[in-house]
Design a protein around this motif. Structure first.
Motif, mmCIF file in Angstrom:
data_model
loop_
_atom_site.group_PDB
_atom_site.id
_atom_site.type_symbol
_atom_site.label_atom_id
_atom_site.label_comp_id
_atom_site.label_asym_id
_atom_site.label_seq_id
_atom_site.Cartn_x
_atom_site.Cartn_y
_atom_site.Cartn_z
ATOM 1 N N GLU A 46 11.753 33.860 43.993
ATOM 2 C CA GLU A 46 11.715 32.924 42.873
ATOM 3 C C GLU A 46 12.659 31.737 43.077
ATOM 4 O OE1 GLU A 46 12.242 36.179 42.604
ATOM 5 O OE2 GLU A 46 10.234 36.792 41.897
ATOM 6 N N SER A 49 11.541 27.762 45.667
ATOM 7 C CA SER A 49 11.091 26.457 45.201
ATOM 8 C C SER A 49 12.255 25.639 44.643
ATOM 9 C CB SER A 49 9.996 26.611 44.142
ATOM 10 O OG SER A 49 10.488 27.307 43.004
ATOM 11 N N TRP A 50 13.208 26.306 43.987
ATOM 12 C CA TRP A 50 14.385 25.606 43.469
ATOM 13 C C TRP A 50 15.243 25.088 44.621
ATOM 14 C CZ3 TRP A 50 14.519 24.450 38.463
ATOM 15 C CH2 TRP A 50 13.771 25.240 37.570
ATOM 16 N N LEU A 52 14.240 24.310 47.726
ATOM 17 C CA LEU A 52 13.562 23.187 48.364
ATOM 18 C C LEU A 52 13.625 21.942 47.480
ATOM 19 C CD1 LEU A 52 10.423 25.000 49.828
ATOM 20 C CD2 LEU A 52 12.484 24.260 51.056
ATOM 21 N N GLY A 53 13.474 22.144 46.176
ATOM 22 C CA GLY A 53 13.577 21.014 45.259
ATOM 23 C C GLY A 53 14.947 20.371 45.309
ATOM 24 N N LYS A 102 9.618 14.707 45.279
ATOM 25 C CA LYS A 102 8.761 15.836 45.630
ATOM 26 C C LYS A 102 8.979 16.181 47.101
ATOM 27 C CE LYS A 102 6.926 15.982 41.553
ATOM 28 N NZ LYS A 102 7.329 17.090 40.625
ATOM 29 N N HIS A 103 9.425 17.409 47.350
ATOM 30 C CA HIS A 103 9.735 17.852 48.709
ATOM 31 C C HIS A 103 8.543 18.622 49.257
ATOM 32 C CE1 HIS A 103 12.836 19.944 51.555
ATOM 33 N NE2 HIS A 103 11.947 19.219 52.197
ATOM 34 N N HIS A 104 7.785 17.984 50.147
ATOM 35 C CA HIS A 104 6.593 18.609 50.725
ATOM 36 C C HIS A 104 6.661 18.483 52.246
ATOM 37 C CE1 HIS A 104 4.751 19.472 46.926
ATOM 38 N NE2 HIS A 104 4.715 18.204 46.557
ATOM 39 N N LYS A 123 -2.188 17.946 41.941
ATOM 40 C CA LYS A 123 -0.905 18.005 41.259
ATOM 41 C C LYS A 123 -0.874 16.962 40.143
ATOM 42 C CE LYS A 123 0.823 21.020 44.201
ATOM 43 N NZ LYS A 123 1.195 22.406 43.805
#
Length: 266
Positions: A46, A49-50, A52-53, A102-104, A123
């Protein structure tokens, strides 16, 4: 003695995201020595994503920090009733901007008039970015009624490719690596007095939802420690992968640790 909340410019990039990340990590049990040896990540699923953000917002924050002194950036600005924020608000000669990061990493991004797709998945980035800019415009126009609308920006961090089918009407979508160059090429639209007035409004904690937060340097120190653990775990996994690919049996542990030491620079 009256204590005043710290100015908004003292907040650091990704502060709220990191606070959420650290909060989730408090429930994660420590890794065993064996898990650490084999490079198990300290992040729970969980938290990924935090994490990477946070990395993405920090990257954009570093870009904004290189702008000339007539630009002022605010980070992790708390807004609204829910526990949400605006990644970055930027004020300078070229205007006022909300910047949504946005980190992609390594992803294919497709951009249309009203749609952004990440590796084929739609998105809702454009309407969200527009809404953020509208909220900041409303806040500023209470004291600066003639101010032009705030410009929404989406900064994509480390995408593999961005394909523009059509350019969005309101939102500027770009690779974070060209963000600084784009900003500095803009024609001046704000006077020095307008910039100064907008900065005062945005810098005041009274303008925004009050969000109790630990000191920024404490947040960043804890994140740096966690980030170091994540990076070392990744290096260990790569080390073991190299050992396995070489088909080493005897002395495998020693070989993996030597590779890790080399990758860390000794």
């Amino acid at each position: 003695m009256t204590l005043h909340p710290p100015a908004m410019r003292n907040r650091v990039a990704a502060q709220l995201v990191i606070e959420h990340l650290l909060s989730r990590q408090t429930a994660v049990p420590p890794r065993t020595p064996v898990a650490r040896l084999f490079g198990k990540s300290p992040l729970c699923p969980e938290s990924v994503s935090w994490y990477l953000g946070a990395q993405g917002e920090i990257t954009v924050g570093k870009v904004l920090a290189t702008l000339p002194p007539d630009w002022t950036a605010f980070h992790a600005v708390p807004i609204g009733k829910n526990d949400t924020d605006i990644d970055h608000i930027l004020v300078g000669p070229g205007g006022i901007f909300t910047i949504n990061t946005k980190h992609h990493c390594g992803k294919h991004i497709w951009v249309g008039t009203r749609t952004v797709m990440v590796s084929g998945h739609k998105k809702a980035y454009l309407p969200a970015a527009e809404h953020e800019a509208e909220r900041v415009t409303t806040v500023l126009r209470e004291r600066m009624p003639l101010l032009a609308p705030v410009q929404p920006v989406i900064a994509l961090v480390d995408p593999k490719q961005i394909t523009f089918r059509d350019k969005p009407v309101q939102v500027k979508v770009l690779d974070a690596r060209v963000l600084r160059r784009w900003l500095l090429k803009l024609q001046p639209v704000l006077s020095d007095d307008e910039i100064a007035e907008a900065v005062v409004i945005l810098d005041s904690p009274a303008t925004w939802r009050q969000h109790p937060s630990p000191a920024p340097h404490d947040v960043m120190a804890r994140f740096a420690a966690l980030d170091g653990q994540v990076r070392r775990a990744r290096i260990r996994r790569v080390s073991w992968s190299i050992v396995a690919s070489l088909g080493l049996c005897g002395g495998a542990v020693t070989a993996a640790l030597l590779i890790e030491q080399a990758m860390l620079g000794g």
